[in-house]
Motif scaffolding. Structure first.
Motif, PDB file in Angstrom:
ATOM      1  N   UNK A  77      -3.080  13.524  -5.376  1.00  0.00           N
ATOM      2  CA  UNK A  77      -3.933  13.306  -6.220  1.00  0.00           C
ATOM      3  C   UNK A  77      -5.555  13.236  -5.526  1.00  0.00           C
ATOM      4  N   UNK A  78      -5.372  13.505  -4.196  1.00  0.00           N
ATOM      5  CA  UNK A  78      -6.684  13.675  -3.551  1.00  0.00           C
ATOM      6  C   UNK A  78      -7.101  12.441  -2.587  1.00  0.00           C
ATOM      7  N   UNK A  79      -6.033  11.395  -2.085  1.00  0.00           N
ATOM      8  CA  UNK A  79      -6.455  10.121  -1.590  1.00  0.00           C
ATOM      9  C   UNK A  79      -6.754  10.761  -0.005  1.00  0.00           C
ATOM     10  N   UNK A  80      -5.966  11.694   0.636  1.00  0.00           N
ATOM     11  CA  UNK A  80      -6.060  12.038   1.918  1.00  0.00           C
ATOM     12  C   UNK A  80      -7.568  12.683   1.860  1.00  0.00           C
ATOM     13  N   UNK A  81      -7.685  13.656   1.109  1.00  0.00           N
ATOM     14  CA  UNK A  81      -9.030  14.174   0.992  1.00  0.00           C
ATOM     15  C   UNK A  81     -10.048  13.419   0.966  1.00  0.00           C
ATOM     16  N   UNK A  82      -9.897  12.282   0.067  1.00  0.00           N
ATOM     17  CA  UNK A  82     -11.351  11.256   0.091  1.00  0.00           C
ATOM     18  C   UNK A  82     -11.397  10.716   1.273  1.00  0.00           C
ATOM     19  N   UNK A  83     -10.311  10.303   2.071  1.00  0.00           N
ATOM     20  CA  UNK A  83     -10.514   9.735   3.407  1.00  0.00           C
ATOM     21  C   UNK A  83     -11.234  10.393   4.386  1.00  0.00           C
ATOM     22  N   UNK A  84     -10.979  11.724   4.369  1.00  0.00           N
ATOM     23  CA  UNK A  84     -11.549  12.720   5.039  1.00  0.00           C
ATOM     24  C   UNK A  84     -12.681  13.130   5.094  1.00  0.00           C
ATOM     25  N   UNK A  85     -13.225  12.860   3.681  1.00  0.00           N
ATOM     26  CA  UNK A  85     -14.723  12.844   3.390  1.00  0.00           C
ATOM     27  C   UNK A  85     -15.295  11.817   4.078  1.00  0.00           C
ATOM     28  N   UNK A  86     -14.755  10.505   3.716  1.00  0.00           N
ATOM     29  CA  UNK A  86     -15.291   9.348   4.250  1.00  0.00           C
ATOM     30  C   UNK A  86     -15.769   9.412   5.775  1.00  0.00           C
ATOM     31  N   UNK A  87     -14.347   9.853   6.408  1.00  0.00           N
ATOM     32  CA  UNK A  87     -14.382   9.772   7.768  1.00  0.00           C
ATOM     33  C   UNK A  87     -15.497  11.207   8.376  1.00  0.00           C
ATOM     34  N   UNK A 127     -13.625  -6.172   9.340  1.00  0.00           N
ATOM     35  CA  UNK A 127     -13.768  -4.830   9.308  1.00  0.00           C
ATOM     36  C   UNK A 127     -13.595  -4.330   8.065  1.00  0.00           C
ATOM     37  N   UNK A 128     -14.349  -3.465   7.136  1.00  0.00           N
ATOM     38  CA  UNK A 128     -14.038  -2.943   6.170  1.00  0.00           C
ATOM     39  C   UNK A 128     -12.863  -1.831   6.217  1.00  0.00           C
ATOM     40  N   UNK A 129     -11.594  -2.345   5.509  1.00  0.00           N
ATOM     41  CA  UNK A 129     -10.401  -1.539   5.631  1.00  0.00           C
ATOM     42  C   UNK A 129     -10.713  -0.770   4.342  1.00  0.00           C
ATOM     43  N   UNK A 130     -10.195   0.649   4.269  1.00  0.00           N
ATOM     44  CA  UNK A 130     -10.064   1.569   3.484  1.00  0.00           C
ATOM     45  C   UNK A 130      -8.667   2.003   3.615  1.00  0.00           C
ATOM     46  N   UNK A 131      -7.652   1.755   2.681  1.00  0.00           N
ATOM     47  CA  UNK A 131      -6.174   1.850   2.752  1.00  0.00           C
ATOM     48  C   UNK A 131      -5.837   2.644   1.860  1.00  0.00           C
ATOM     49  N   UNK A 132      -4.899   3.686   2.252  1.00  0.00           N
ATOM     50  CA  UNK A 132      -4.379   4.678   0.963  1.00  0.00           C
ATOM     51  C   UNK A 132      -2.997   4.334   1.015  1.00  0.00           C
ATOM     52  N   UNK A 133      -2.294   4.403  -0.194  1.00  0.00           N
ATOM     53  CA  UNK A 133      -1.144   4.132  -0.434  1.00  0.00           C
ATOM     54  C   UNK A 133      -0.611   4.628  -1.792  1.00  0.00           C
ATOM     55  N   UNK A 134       0.822   5.056  -1.917  1.00  0.00           N
ATOM     56  CA  UNK A 134       1.090   5.316  -3.061  1.00  0.00           C
ATOM     57  C   UNK A 134       2.230   4.255  -3.596  1.00  0.00           C
ATOM     58  N   UNK A 135       2.177   3.537  -2.643  1.00  0.00           N
ATOM     59  CA  UNK A 135       3.072   2.102  -2.944  1.00  0.00           C
ATOM     60  C   UNK A 135       2.095   1.176  -3.698  1.00  0.00           C
ATOM     61  N   UNK A 136       2.597   0.961  -5.013  1.00  0.00           N
ATOM     62  CA  UNK A 136       1.629  -0.203  -5.780  1.00  0.00           C
ATOM     63  C   UNK A 136       1.848  -1.441  -5.149  1.00  0.00           C
ATOM     64  N   UNK A 137       3.210  -1.792  -4.590  1.00  0.00           N
ATOM     65  CA  UNK A 137       3.620  -3.273  -4.075  1.00  0.00           C
ATOM     66  C   UNK A 137       2.419  -3.462  -2.657  1.00  0.00           C
ATOM     67  N   UNK A 138       2.376  -2.491  -2.066  1.00  0.00           N
ATOM     68  CA  UNK A 138       1.391  -2.382  -0.922  1.00  0.00           C
ATOM     69  C   UNK A 138       0.004  -2.753  -1.407  1.00  0.00           C
ATOM     70  N   UNK A 139      -0.390  -1.921  -2.379  1.00  0.00           N
ATOM     71  CA  UNK A 139      -1.669  -2.112  -2.794  1.00  0.00           C
ATOM     72  C   UNK A 139      -2.180  -3.263  -3.297  1.00  0.00           C
ATOM     73  N   UNK A 140      -1.266  -4.064  -4.287  1.00  0.00           N
ATOM     74  CA  UNK A 140      -1.487  -5.206  -4.784  1.00  0.00           C
ATOM     75  C   UNK A 140      -1.557  -6.348  -3.757  1.00  0.00           C
TER      76      UNK A 140
END
Ligand SMILES: Nc1ncnc2c1ncn2[C@@H]1O[C@H](COP(=O)(O)OP(=O)(O)OP(=O)(O)O)[C@@H](O)[C@H]1O
Ligand SMILES: [Mg+2]
Lengths: 297, 361
Positions: B41-51, B186-199
């Motif tokens: 869905x573009x998560x890694x792409x978004x992270x690579x944009x920010x970094x 530190x600001x953490x930007x975390x990517x996951x496809x595991x909703x348990x983790x996100x929540x």
């Protein structure tokens, strides 16, 4: 060792294993060990008339080897060969490292294939023909001189083949592929994320290559250098086709000795050349701290 | 200390394919923010944009108010933990962690001191001399965190860092990460496809699909009030009823479904005749106990599974539609039998009505 043995027995079965062992040892003895030993034997005997062979003068001696150190001209030729081979190796490394890195890590999709094909196509043609092509390019009335005259950079044709430059160029061209492939192989296996991780931690391109890429490619660099050096030191085609008549190379020296029936001196010089390559290999492995195990990676 | 990240209408196009589009959002300084979404869905792409590994095709990314255009990843105060960690295998653990400091030309003694502190922080004292390959998965994970924290980033990005770990270690590392984030601010930007983790970990999260942000908010808001059908079905389990909106009553609405009319909550004030879907979470369905209910359905029990604290029951409605309900185990014998006829109920508040066509502004 025991494990290897058991595994081989399992793979081939007893008869198969016996066959493999016999085939390998016959091959090694007849094709590899025996000729070398015969050469070594030649090199350790003095040059004798046929009727003296087996006589009192026919003893083992190092006198053939000593000639290299007493004959100034031969020594100069020998040192020139080492120097030129080193130059060719460095030249090939400097050219091939970026090319290999580009193909292995930067280029994507179809362009990788095209680049590879582009590198390989010249090698479909025999080495001699490629060198003849260079001869045509570098000749006094050759393409390069014509072009430069036409543009007006020069007013007189340049004699590219006067020194050793043309030979070195020809050798570098002939052996780039032997540098590209080991390098490409080594770089291929580098995880792109490691480069990105280093960059993310603030490293400049120079630092990334020095600390991450080159250490990873060490075995490939070592193999590429060893191959290029050996091929460079051992080639006779390039000096004969591209060298000027006045410049003489060590391989040509060996060749001449065999031609003039001084097989003993020729064998001694050939052995020296082989030793040189072994020494170079040992130095490379030590410098790059690569073990033989890593080479087989 | 953490810094904030502003994404203004950011889009990323790879030869005509928009991997990320119209991302307009703000991540607070010191926040634990997650992006949740299915694979691709573009998560890694978004992270690579920010970094800074990719330049956005459109839009602007600012960190701490500074426009990041033209600033490479090595010049940004961000650090990334890669999906595969990307530790340097030829260096010792201590050299890995000290790499960023070495690049910054921090003197050796100070560097060693910092590395020891970081090893302490990630609970790995004394492994500095080990080779990376001799570490366990969880230990490598922590070394990667320490390596990223060594450069004192303002924004730390983590690309599905726990996906390779086993379940137990994953739960443990979630808590560890959260602890480290609180300690370092530190600001953490975390990517996951595991909703348990996100929540469980995030202060706020964004749900992504097809390169777009579907919904952004607090975990409970996203779970209880999904804004789009995608979010409603991607986040948590849910039952869906398709139908056309037939009647509007104050804050609720009625839709006609093949199963029958259902009373629903209508937060988006859909109009009459709208093709809509009602989403009902399994845990909000209960057995009828005689009292009046907004919606009650006659069903037959298909199967059930006992999960200790919960019992999940698969039902079939009168028109043969499968329905899942989950009740907590109170110890009483529920007398569940396949084929048994039951009545189940749920309130209109727990039946969320959303338009069938995803409504993007
Ligand atoms: N360099 C690229 N060139 C072309 N397409 C790309 C590139 N990088 C990513 N994509 C495409 O962009 C889309 C999103 O990829 P991305 O890696 O961001 O997904 P993701 O959400 O991280 O998925 P996953 O959970 O599987 O890691 C994919 O369809 C991918 O094929
Ligand atoms: Mg990804």
């Amino acid at each position: 060792m025991r494990k290897v043995w058991n595994q081989a027995k399992h793979e081939f079965g007893p008869i198969g294993l016996a066959y493999v062992l016999i085939a390998v040892s016959v091959w090694m003895l007849v094709m590899v060990v025996a000729p070398q030993l015969i050469m070594l034997d030649f090199s350790l005997h003095p040059l004798l008339f046929p009727d003296e062979i087996g006589g009192p003068k026919d003893v083992w001696t190092l006198q053939n080897y000593e000639i290299l150190f007493s004959n100034r001209l031969h020594m100069i030729i020998f040192l020139k060969t080492i120097w030129s081979s080193l130059l060719v190796t460095v030249f090939a490394l400097v050219i091939c490292y970026p090319i290999s890195y580009y193909i292995a890590k930067v280029a994507r999709g179809a362009s990788v294939g095209w680049l590879m094909v582009g590198l390989i196509i010249p090698y479909w043609i025999n080495e001699l023909l490629r060198l003849f092509a260079w001869q045509i390019i570098l000749a006094d009335s050759g393409i390069l001189n014509q072009a430069m005259l036409w543009i007006g950079i020069i007013s007189e044709p340049l004699n590219f083949r006067a020194g050793n430059g043309a030979v070195i160029l020809g050798m570098a061209y002939a052996y780039v592929l032997f540098m590209v492939f080991p390098l490409y192989n080594a770089l291929e296996s580098l995880d792109r994320n490691q480069v990105d991780a280093a960059r993310d931690l603030g490293a400049s391109w120079f630092r990334i290559h020095r600390r991450i890429v080159i250490p990873h490619a060490k075995p490939g660099i070592a193999i590429g250098c060893i191959m290029t050096f050996m091929l460079g030191a051992g080639t006779i085609a390039a000096p004969q086709l591209l060298g000027s008549p006045s410049s003489f190379w060590f391989t040509e020296l060996i060749y001449t000795n065999f031609e003039t029936a001084n097989w003993n001196l020729g064998a001694a010089y050939a052995t020296i050349l082989a030793l040189l390559c072994l020494v170079f290999m040992a130095i490379m492995l030590a410098v790059f701290r690569v073990s033989l195990k890593e080479l087989s990676r | 200390m953490g810094q904030d990240v502003q994404l203004s209408n950011v889009g990323m196009c790879f030869d005509e394919f928009w991997a990320v589009r119209n991302v307009d959002m703000h991540i607070e300084a010191g926040e634990f923010f997650s992006f949740l979404g299915p694979s691709g869905c573009g998560k890694t792409t978004l992270l690579r944009l920010i970094s800074g590994f990719l330049d956005p095709s459109e839009g602007v990314i600012s960190i701490n108010g500074q426009d990041m255009r033209g600033i490479g990843p090595n010049k940004r105060h961000t650090a990334m933990i890669f999906q595969n960690l990307a530790l340097f295998p030829l260096m010792s653990v201590a050299h890995n962690i000290g790499f960023g400091l070495e690049i910054k030309r921090v003197p050796k003694l100070e560097r060693e001191k910092r590395v020891d502190e970081l090893l302490e922080l990630v609970d790995l004292p004394g492994v500095g001399d080990k080779k990376v390959e001799d570490l366990s998965g969880g230990q490598k994970q922590r070394v990667a965190i320490a390596r990223a924290l060594a450069v004192e980033p303002s924004v730390l990005m983590l690309d599905e860092p726990l996906s390779a770990l086993d379940l137990k270690l994953r739960h443990h590392m979630r808590a560890e990460l959260r602890k480290i984030q609180r300690r370092t601010k530190v600001t953490f930007i975390y990517i996951t496809h595991d909703q348990g983790e996100a929540f469980t970990m995030s202060d706020r999260l964004a749900v992504m699909s097809d390169g777009k942000i579907e919904q952004l908010g607090y975990p409970d808001a996203i779970y209880n009030n999904p804004a789009t059908p995608f979010v409603a079905s991607f986040v948590g389990e849910t039952n869906t009823f398709h139908g056309s909106l037939s009647e509007i009553k104050d804050s609720s609405a009625i839709i006609d479904t093949p199963t029958g009319p259902l009373h629903c909550r209508n937060p988006q004030n859909l109009g009459q005749g709208t093709d809509s879907i009602a989403f009902v979470r399994p845990e909000t369905i209960s057995f009828m106990n005689g009292a009046q209910a907004d919606n009650s359905l006659p069903c037959t029990i298909d199967t059930w599974s006992f999960e200790g604290a919960f019992i999940t029951i698969q039902l079939k409605t009168g028109d043969g539609k499968p329905l899942t309900m989950r009740i907590s185990n109170r110890g009483a014998d529920l007398n569940l039998e396949p084929g048994k006829d039951v009545h189940v109920a749920f309130s209109a508040d727990n039946a969320l009505l959303l338009p069938k066509e995803a409504s993007h502004a």
